[in-house]
Design a protein around this motif. Structure first.
Motif, PDB file in Angstrom:
ATOM      1  N   ASP A  37      19.648  82.889 111.058  1.00  0.00           N
ATOM      2  CA  ASP A  37      18.700  81.787 111.275  1.00  0.00           C
ATOM      3  C   ASP A  37      18.350  81.656 112.756  1.00  0.00           C
ATOM      4  N   GLU A  38      19.356  81.755 113.630  1.00  0.00           N
ATOM      5  CA  GLU A  38      19.095  81.673 115.070  1.00  0.00           C
ATOM      6  C   GLU A  38      18.204  82.827 115.514  1.00  0.00           C
ATOM      7  N   ASP A  39      18.497  84.021 115.039  1.00  0.00           N
ATOM      8  CA  ASP A  39      17.680  85.180 115.392  1.00  0.00           C
ATOM      9  C   ASP A  39      16.248  85.006 114.875  1.00  0.00           C
ATOM     10  N   ALA A  40      16.112  84.487 113.668  1.00  0.00           N
ATOM     11  CA  ALA A  40      14.782  84.282 113.095  1.00  0.00           C
ATOM     12  C   ALA A  40      14.002  83.261 113.925  1.00  0.00           C
ATOM     13  N   ASP A  41      14.677  82.205 114.395  1.00  0.00           N
ATOM     14  CA  ASP A  41      14.019  81.211 115.251  1.00  0.00           C
ATOM     15  C   ASP A  41      13.558  81.854 116.558  1.00  0.00           C
ATOM     16  N   ILE A  43      12.864  84.985 117.105  1.00  0.00           N
ATOM     17  CA  ILE A  43      11.763  85.906 116.804  1.00  0.00           C
ATOM     18  C   ILE A  43      10.467  85.122 116.602  1.00  0.00           C
ATOM     19  N   ALA A  44      10.543  83.986 115.939  1.00  0.00           N
ATOM     20  CA  ALA A  44       9.345  83.165 115.702  1.00  0.00           C
ATOM     21  C   ALA A  44       8.776  82.656 117.030  1.00  0.00           C
ATOM     22  N   VAL A  45       9.639  82.213 117.947  1.00  0.00           N
ATOM     23  CA  VAL A  45       9.180  81.750 119.257  1.00  0.00           C
ATOM     24  C   VAL A  45       8.548  82.903 120.022  1.00  0.00           C
ATOM     25  N   TYR A  46       9.194  84.057 119.990  1.00  0.00           N
ATOM     26  CA  TYR A  46       8.664  85.245 120.672  1.00  0.00           C
ATOM     27  C   TYR A  46       7.296  85.626 120.108  1.00  0.00           C
ATOM     28  N   ALA A  48       5.145  83.742 118.518  1.00  0.00           N
ATOM     29  CA  ALA A  48       4.143  82.725 118.845  1.00  0.00           C
ATOM     30  C   ALA A  48       3.682  82.873 120.291  1.00  0.00           C
ATOM     31  N   ARG A  49       4.620  83.082 121.199  1.00  0.00           N
ATOM     32  CA  ARG A  49       4.256  83.236 122.617  1.00  0.00           C
ATOM     33  C   ARG A  49       3.442  84.500 122.837  1.00  0.00           C
ATOM     34  N   LYS A  50       3.814  85.569 122.168  1.00  0.00           N
ATOM     35  CA  LYS A  50       3.079  86.826 122.295  1.00  0.00           C
ATOM     36  C   LYS A  50       1.644  86.654 121.787  1.00  0.00           C
ATOM     37  N   ALA A  51       1.476  85.950 120.685  1.00  0.00           N
ATOM     38  CA  ALA A  51       0.136  85.709 120.144  1.00  0.00           C
ATOM     39  C   ALA A  51      -0.694  84.860 121.114  1.00  0.00           C
ATOM     40  N   GLU A  52      -0.061  83.849 121.742  1.00  0.00           N
ATOM     41  CA  GLU A  52      -0.763  83.033 122.743  1.00  0.00           C
ATOM     42  C   GLU A  52      -1.278  83.916 123.875  1.00  0.00           C
ATOM     43  N   LEU A  53      -0.409  84.784 124.369  1.00  0.00           N
ATOM     44  CA  LEU A  53      -0.799  85.657 125.474  1.00  0.00           C
ATOM     45  C   LEU A  53      -1.924  86.600 125.072  1.00  0.00           C
ATOM     46  N   GLU A  54      -1.854  87.131 123.862  1.00  0.00           N
ATOM     47  CA  GLU A  54      -2.912  88.030 123.396  1.00  0.00           C
ATOM     48  C   GLU A  54      -4.241  87.294 123.271  1.00  0.00           C
ATOM     49  N   ASN A  55      -4.186  86.032 122.852  1.00  0.00           N
ATOM     50  CA  ASN A  55      -5.410  85.238 122.724  1.00  0.00           C
ATOM     51  C   ASN A  55      -6.007  84.888 124.085  1.00  0.00           C
TER      52      ASN A  55
END
Length: 133
Positions: A37-41, A43-46, A48-55
């Motif tokens: 669960d911690e790893d999944a959290d 990964i989700a933050v990573y 989301a941040r990567k998508a923000e940067l790409e946008n």
């Protein structure tokens, strides 16, 4: 990989199969689920941040030198100003902002307003978002 030594499968009166395992094995399994669960959290933050940067395209990416200076303790404004090779006086002139005001912002004695961020960013030819972190 978990190895279950005392795993037992039983069938309930309704026909549902159930698994019985030792408390030790259950605790190990629960710990693995918590890690997952911690790893999944993370990964989700990573993601989301990567998508923000790409946008944001190139406007969202600060140069490595700026990021390193910020990590070493420089304010965002100071790190970007130095990256652009500007003195406080040069930036003050180019942005129509008092040099003392720039100094105060760099030393966190004053807050950076949106209007000032826009002027400073325009003078340094960087996205205003770089200054507002």
């Amino acid at each position: 990989m978990l190895s279950f030594q005392t795993l037992q499968i039983i069938t309930s009166p309704s026909g549902e199969e159930m698994v019985v395992l030792s408390k030790k094995e259950f605790d190990a399994l629960a710990a693995r689920v918590e890690e997952y669960d911690e790893d999944a959290d993370d990964i989700a933050v990573y993601d989301a941040r990567k998508a923000e940067l790409e946008n944001q395209g190139d406007a969202g990416l600060m140069p490595l030198e700026v990021s390193q200076a910020i990590l070493k303790g420089d304010s965002r404004l100071r790190a970007i100003r130095k990256y652009r090779g500007l003195s406080q006086v040069d930036l003050a002139t180019a942005s129509r902002t008092a040099q003392g005001h720039i100094s105060d912002i760099e030393k966190s004695r004053r807050s950076l307003t949106d209007a000032t961020a826009e002027r400073l960013a325009a003078a340094m030819d960087v996205p205003a978002g770089w200054l507002k972190g």
